[in-house]
Motif scaffolding. Structure first.
Motif, PDB file in Angstrom:
ATOM      1  N   UNK A   1       0.817  -1.208   0.000  1.00 56.54           N
ATOM      2  CA  UNK A   1       0.000   0.000   0.000  1.00 56.54           C
ATOM      3  C   UNK A   1       0.849   1.257   0.000  1.00 56.54           C
ATOM      4  N   UNK A   2       1.909   1.265   0.797  1.00 53.88           N
ATOM      5  CA  UNK A   2       2.744   2.462   0.886  1.00 53.88           C
ATOM      6  C   UNK A   2       3.414   2.786  -0.426  1.00 53.88           C
ATOM      7  N   UNK A   3       3.939   1.781  -1.109  1.00 56.30           N
ATOM      8  CA  UNK A   3       4.619   2.015  -2.379  1.00 56.30           C
ATOM      9  C   UNK A   3       3.649   2.534  -3.440  1.00 56.30           C
ATOM     10  N   UNK A   4       2.458   1.955  -3.503  1.00 56.06           N
ATOM     11  CA  UNK A   4       1.477   2.391  -4.493  1.00 56.06           C
ATOM     12  C   UNK A   4       1.026   3.817  -4.184  1.00 56.06           C
ATOM     13  N   UNK A   5       0.830   4.112  -2.864  1.00 58.96           N
ATOM     14  CA  UNK A   5       0.416   5.471  -2.474  1.00 58.96           C
ATOM     15  C   UNK A   5       1.464   6.489  -2.894  1.00 58.96           C
ATOM     16  N   UNK A   6       2.761   6.190  -2.694  1.00 63.06           N
ATOM     17  CA  UNK A   6       3.821   7.133  -3.078  1.00 63.06           C
ATOM     18  C   UNK A   6       3.854   7.324  -4.584  1.00 63.06           C
ATOM     19  N   UNK A   7       3.589   6.241  -5.343  1.00 63.43           N
ATOM     20  CA  UNK A   7       3.563   6.377  -6.805  1.00 63.43           C
ATOM     21  C   UNK A   7       2.435   7.309  -7.219  1.00 63.43           C
ATOM     22  N   UNK A   8       1.226   7.155  -6.576  1.00 60.01           N
ATOM     23  CA  UNK A   8       0.100   8.029  -6.904  1.00 60.01           C
ATOM     24  C   UNK A   8       0.411   9.482  -6.540  1.00 60.01           C
ATOM     25  N   UNK A   9       1.065   9.676  -5.407  1.00 62.95           N
ATOM     26  CA  UNK A   9       1.406  11.042  -4.992  1.00 62.95           C
ATOM     27  C   UNK A   9       2.346  11.702  -5.997  1.00 62.95           C
ATOM     28  N   UNK A  10       3.339  10.968  -6.426  1.00 60.65           N
ATOM     29  CA  UNK A  10       4.301  11.548  -7.383  1.00 60.65           C
ATOM     30  C   UNK A  10       3.646  11.789  -8.738  1.00 60.65           C
ATOM     31  N   UNK A  11       2.731  10.935  -9.138  1.00 58.77           N
ATOM     32  CA  UNK A  11       2.018  11.167 -10.381  1.00 58.77           C
ATOM     33  C   UNK A  11       1.136  12.402 -10.279  1.00 58.77           C
ATOM     34  N   UNK A  12       0.493  12.539  -9.136  1.00 59.03           N
ATOM     35  CA  UNK A  12      -0.347  13.717  -8.943  1.00 59.03           C
ATOM     36  C   UNK A  12       0.478  14.983  -8.994  1.00 59.03           C
ATOM     37  N   UNK A  13       1.656  14.924  -8.416  1.00 64.58           N
ATOM     38  CA  UNK A  13       2.538  16.082  -8.416  1.00 64.58           C
ATOM     39  C   UNK A  13       3.000  16.420  -9.838  1.00 64.58           C
ATOM     40  N   UNK A  14       3.319  15.402 -10.609  1.00 68.02           N
ATOM     41  CA  UNK A  14       3.805  15.633 -11.965  1.00 68.02           C
ATOM     42  C   UNK A  14       2.706  16.162 -12.883  1.00 68.02           C
ATOM     43  N   UNK A  15       1.452  15.889 -12.558  1.00 69.76           N
ATOM     44  CA  UNK A  15       0.352  16.371 -13.396  1.00 69.76           C
ATOM     45  C   UNK A  15      -0.040  17.807 -13.089  1.00 69.76           C
ATOM     46  N   UNK A  16       0.536  18.398 -12.050  1.00 63.57           N
ATOM     47  CA  UNK A  16       0.204  19.778 -11.676  1.00 63.57           C
ATOM     48  C   UNK A  16       0.967  20.754 -12.570  1.00 63.57           C
ATOM     49  N   UNK A  17       0.529  22.028 -12.539  1.00 62.84           N
ATOM     50  CA  UNK A  17       1.157  23.046 -13.382  1.00 62.84           C
ATOM     51  C   UNK A  17       2.534  23.442 -12.887  1.00 62.84           C
ATOM     52  N   UNK A  18       2.802  23.230 -11.583  1.00 65.95           N
ATOM     53  CA  UNK A  18       4.052  23.698 -11.008  1.00 65.95           C
ATOM     54  C   UNK A  18       5.274  22.983 -11.576  1.00 65.95           C
ATOM     55  N   UNK A  19       5.153  21.776 -12.146  1.00 67.48           N
ATOM     56  CA  UNK A  19       6.303  20.983 -12.605  1.00 67.48           C
ATOM     57  C   UNK A  19       6.782  21.373 -13.992  1.00 67.48           C
ATOM     58  N   UNK A  20       6.063  22.252 -14.648  1.00 68.60           N
ATOM     59  CA  UNK A  20       6.535  22.735 -15.944  1.00 68.60           C
ATOM     60  C   UNK A  20       6.308  21.784 -17.093  1.00 68.60           C
ATOM     61  N   UNK A  21       5.495  20.758 -16.937  1.00 67.55           N
ATOM     62  CA  UNK A  21       5.206  19.844 -18.035  1.00 67.55           C
ATOM     63  C   UNK A  21       4.236  20.484 -19.009  1.00 67.55           C
ATOM     64  N   UNK A  22       4.287  20.042 -20.255  1.00 62.26           N
ATOM     65  CA  UNK A  22       3.381  20.571 -21.263  1.00 62.26           C
ATOM     66  C   UNK A  22       1.981  20.059 -21.012  1.00 62.26           C
ATOM     67  N   UNK A  23       1.042  20.703 -21.698  1.00 64.01           N
ATOM     68  CA  UNK A  23      -0.355  20.320 -21.533  1.00 64.01           C
ATOM     69  C   UNK A  23      -0.568  18.874 -21.963  1.00 64.01           C
ATOM     70  N   UNK A  24       0.069  18.468 -23.059  1.00 62.29           N
ATOM     71  CA  UNK A  24      -0.083  17.086 -23.541  1.00 62.29           C
ATOM     72  C   UNK A  24       0.489  16.098 -22.539  1.00 62.29           C
ATOM     73  N   UNK A  25       1.661  16.442 -21.956  1.00 63.39           N
ATOM     74  CA  UNK A  25       2.262  15.543 -20.971  1.00 63.39           C
ATOM     75  C   UNK A  25       1.392  15.455 -19.723  1.00 63.39           C
TER      76      UNK A  25
END
Length: 901
Positions: free
Chosen positions: A844-868
């Motif tokens: 559970x802990x490993x999957x939760x951390x993966x979801x957290x990092x994915x959520x972070x990467x999908x935010x605008x603050x990380x500088x990813x493009x709209x498509x990414x």
């Protein structure tokens, strides 16, 4: 009154003139007389259509002189010799220009031409001979019934009994021509032909006056006798097959037509001819006086006489016994040396006297050319002696002469002086080498030592491309190994001197094999076959077995070598035919302890793209068999297998291809088969725990080299096949494997569809299972390995790099969004497996951390493009739904997951 004169104007009457005189001017041509007869004739051409003689031959095959085949055949019987000769020439031109004429009228042509065999004109006979030799027989070789041969033979026999000597001898020449093109004709008329040879050889006044006449007859006799079954041993040209018997080079067996052969009559005729041949040869002995030269015609006659004697002796010794059951010939009796003895024939008596003339020209007071002639004659006499030395009793002095001659021939003390001397020496030495093993086994120790020394030196000095090598190898096999028929050793290896020579021969074999390269594959096959027999029959713990084991150090170069710069130099093994490769692989089985250097040379060959897969699988099978009988260490074999799986070069490209691209994946399919074969061998080796520890250690040494995805998949399969539940992997192994497996799974995700939760295509299912199932087995057996892999996968998607390259050979790099998609695809595929889904419940802990990092990467603050961000968000939603279906979350944890919206 006076009379008046008549007037002058009054004309006088004309009187007749008998002859008018015509005045002619000087120099003018006289006109013809009036009564001359005109002899001029005038005529006109009369043209009658369709009456031309040439038109009658339109469309017919005619010669240069316009004669048809029928007319030419008629002219062959003309009373004028020149007309007959021109007719034969015309037939030659016509047949060459119109080949169909010969096919259609062959019976008529042969029937008419045969009449010229006994022609009184020498030029006509010679013209007929050339016509038959160059035109008729070559064109009809595949289409000549026995009736045509019988047509010819009737006139040939008529010529053999002609009163004129020239015609008689020419008839033998015609018969030789028939035998050249139709060998079976000799057996149809053997008795009568040999009778005529006997008659002509008895008339020594013929050949003493004109030796060229005797030569023509002897050439045909040698050809006929060579057709008799007189080869003591035969050698298969390929030499790789298990033939019953072996023998001298270029020996062969002729198919004797049983329906035409009566060997009892042939034996009777040869009993009469053999003494006559000896007498003829003795008539030439005065010509070899040391102070006289030997002319070419006398030399040729002596040479053909010796060959006729040799063929007759071999037929009595070897041919009759072989075929006596087939043709009803009375079986001979045998003496204490197992040699045939014929009751009534007095051959040993006159043969013994005949051999006493050896050697010819003892003083050597002749020119270089004459010395070569005497050398050849002495070799022929020596061969007759070697065939018959056990059949007849020879004195010690005569035996010494022959042994000394053979020793000098082997050691090179006797050499030809002509430009082609080397080729001649090899040719004649080839005929004597097959007798060396038997001769060495019979002579006294002193001569045994001298002959072996000369033989060994000659073998070592022989160049790889020499035709002598095959004869040397055949003799060496007889002196090293027991005979295939009787299983008896000719030489006793317990004698130190004999053993020294045998060791020298064995050490030369791999050297010669490497020097040959791939230029003479037939000779390489002979050497490999000899090495294989040596490995099979060498007694355990004997000196020969010891030398066979040492030989592998030299044999490694035959397979491949690793140079100082790291490049691989492949040996002759890679380019030799498949049957040679098979023999060389079989030789590996008989080394009592396979060396690691030889295994390294082998694995380089196995990793080469040019090696046939069937040969590779044969190597795996032979090495595994060698391990079973204790000829290969367990660690060395496992290292060989793991290295093969870890470093096999798989062709790049996707596995999922259509039928038209099937050739592109054949290399991958071969690798799958290799992995399967290695797994099968590992499971049959015994103690799985011990084997697993060794395989684990070797694989951990290969993993830091970052092997491609296919090779890592193969190594994982090796671990899975030997591992159990719970896992036998050590803590250190789990840590090292976790890093490689995390990157390996991300690479394998490229074969999983990006859209949809399930894989529906059967090919894709098979591919996904091929790459992912080995990991699932390891995860099912080790929770720690699964936790570490999930942690590393989560860490990989949290890195701030814009582009992350995979450690493995994937032909492409993955950006962060693609890596996140790959991780989610792997987790979703793991979620579909029931066993792995249960294991994920404890992560559970490993999957939760993966979801957290994915959520972070999908935010605008990380500088990813709209498509990414869209790709990451879509993957996030899929993983969140799957995570919610795991039966491991309590209410608070589900609430936390819902906060990721």
């Amino acid at each position: 009154m006076a009379r008046s004169k008549p007037s002058s104007s009054k004309k006088q009457p004309k009187r007749g003139v008998d002859f008018k005189k015509i005045k002619r001017k000087i120099g003018r041509k006289l006109p013809p007389p009036k009564n001359a007869t005109n002899t001029e004739i005038k005529s006109k051409a009369i043209i009658l259509p369709e009456q031309s003689v040439a038109s009658e031959r339109a469309g017919l095959a005619v010669s240069k002189k316009g004669l048809t085949l029928k007319e030419l055949l008629q002219q062959t019987s003309h009373h004028n010799a020149k007309v007959r000769r021109d007719a034969l020439t015309g037939i030659r031109d016509l047949v060459l220009k119109y080949p169909a004429e010969l096919t259609l009228h062959k019976l008529a042509i042969i029937e008419k031409l045969r009449e010229r065999i006994s022609d009184e004109d020498k030029v006509v006979r010679e013209t007929l001979y050339q016509l038959l030799k160059l035109v008729i027989f070559p064109a009809l070789k595949k289409d000549v019934p026995g009736s045509l041969i019988s047509l010819m033979m009737a006139y040939i026999f008529n010529g053999m009994t002609h009163l004129a000597t020239d015609i008689r001898l020419m008839a033998f020449k015609f018969f030789d021509l028939v035998v050249q093109h139709y060998p079976s004709s000799f057996f149809m008329y053997a008795e009568k032909v040999l009778q005529n040879y006997e008659d002509i050889l008895r008339k020594n006044h013929i050949y003493l006056q004109d030796r060229s006449k005797l030569k023509n007859a002897l050439v045909g006799l040698v050809r006929c006798l060579s057709l008799l079954p007189c080869n003591r041993r035969t050698v298969d040209p390929s030499y790789g097959k298990n033939t019953e018997t072996q023998g001298s080079l270029h020996a062969y067996e002729l198919e004797v037509p049983k329906e035409h052969t009566d060997f009892s009559s042939i034996i009777k005729r040869l009993e009469d001819i053999l003494p006559i041949l000896v007498n003829c040869f003795q008539d030439f002995i005065p010509l070899v006086h040391p102070m006289s030269s030997l002319d070419a015609q006398s030399f040729d006659c002596m040479l053909y006489l010796l060959r006729s004697i040799d063929l007759s002796v071999k037929f009595f010794l070897y041919g009759i016994d072989k075929h006596q059951t087939d043709f009803g010939v009375t079986k001979p009796t045998y003496n204490e040396k197992d040699m045939p003895v014929w009751g009534e024939i007095a051959t040993p008596v006159f043969l013994r006297k005949f051999l006493e003339v050896f050697p010819l020209n003892q003083l050597h007071n002749t020119s270089g050319k004459d010395e070569d002639k005497f050398f050849i004659l002495n070799i022929e006499i020596t061969e007759i002696f070697l065939h018959s030395n056990e059949w007849i009793f020879t004195s010690a002095i005569l035996m010494e002469r022959f042994l000394e001659f053979i020793e000098n021939l082997l050691s090179g003390k006797i050499r030809f002086n002509s430009r082609s001397g080397k080729a001649l020496q090899e040719k004649h030495l080839t005929s004597l080498l097959p007798f060396i093993p038997r001769l060495v086994s019979l002579v006294a120790n002193t001569w045994k030592s001298r002959l072996l020394q000369a033989f060994t030196m000659a073998f070592k000095d022989c160049k790889p491309e020499s035709t002598l090598n095959l004869a040397f190898l055949s003799a060496i096999e007889e002196m090293l190994l027991p005979s295939k028929r009787q299983g008896i050793l000719l030489l006793d290896a317990s004698e130190p001197e004999i053993l020294d020579h045998q060791i020298t021969w064995i050490r030369e074999l791999p050297v010669l094999l490497v020097r040959l390269g791939d230029t003479l594959s037939s000779l390489s096959k002979v050497i490999l076959h000899l090495l294989l027999r040596l490995g099979q029959y060498a007694p355990m713990n004997s000196s020969l077995a010891w030398e066979y084991d040492i030989m592998q150090h030299t044999l490694g170069e035959f397979y491949s070598m690793c140079l100082d710069d790291g490049s691989i130099l492949y040996g002759p093994f890679m380019k030799l035919p498949k049957d040679c490769q098979e023999l060389s692989v079989c030789c590996l089985y008989y080394f009592s302890s396979l060396d690691s250097l030889l295994l390294r040379s082998l694995v380089y060959c196995c990793l080469c793209d040019n090696l046939e897969p069937s040969v590779l699988f044969r190597i795996i099978d032979v090495l595994h068999s060698a391990y079973k009988i204790g000829h290969l260490q367990l660690v060395d074999l496992i290292s060989f297998f793991v290295t093969l799986v870890a470093r096999w070069k798989v062709l790049p490209g996707r596995l999922y291809t259509h039928v038209e691209n099937a050739k592109k994946i054949s290399n991958r399919e071969t690798f799958k088969a290799i992995t399967g074969a290695v797994c099968s061998c590992l499971r049959q080796m015994g103690d799985d725990a011990l084997i697993f520890q060794i395989v684990q250690r070797v694989i951990l040494d290969e993993i830091p080299l970052n092997p491609p995805i296919d090779n890592l998949c193969g190594m994982l399969r090796l671990l899975v096949i030997l591992d159990s539940r719970p896992t036998k992997l050590s803590e250190q192994s789990i840590i090292i494997l976790s890093n490689s497996i995390s990157e390996y799974l991300i690479d394998a995700a490229s074969y999983i569809p990006e859209n949809g939760d399930e894989v529906t295509d059967s090919n894709q299912i098979s591919i996904c299972q091929y790459y992912l199932v080995p990991c699932f087995f390891l995860f099912d057996r080790s929770d720690k390995l699964l936790n570490l892999v999930l942690d590393l996968m989560g860490s990989s998607i949290g890195e701030d790099n814009s582009s992350l390259a995979c450690n493995h050979d994937t032909q492409h790099t993955l950006d962060l969004s693609s890596r996140i998609v790959a991780v989610v695809s792997i987790l979703l595929y793991m979620h579909q497996d029931i066993k792995i889904r249960r294991r994920l419940s404890s992560c559970k802990g490993e999957i939760t951390r993966i979801l957290q990092k994915m959520r972070l990467q999908s935010s605008n603050e990380m500088g990813n493009t709209l498509e990414e961000r869209h790709k990451i968000q879509f993957s996030f939603d899929r993983l969140k739904i799957a995570a919610g279906q795991l039966n491991c979350w309590d209410a608070d944890e589900l609430k936390i997951i819902s906060l990721f919206e």
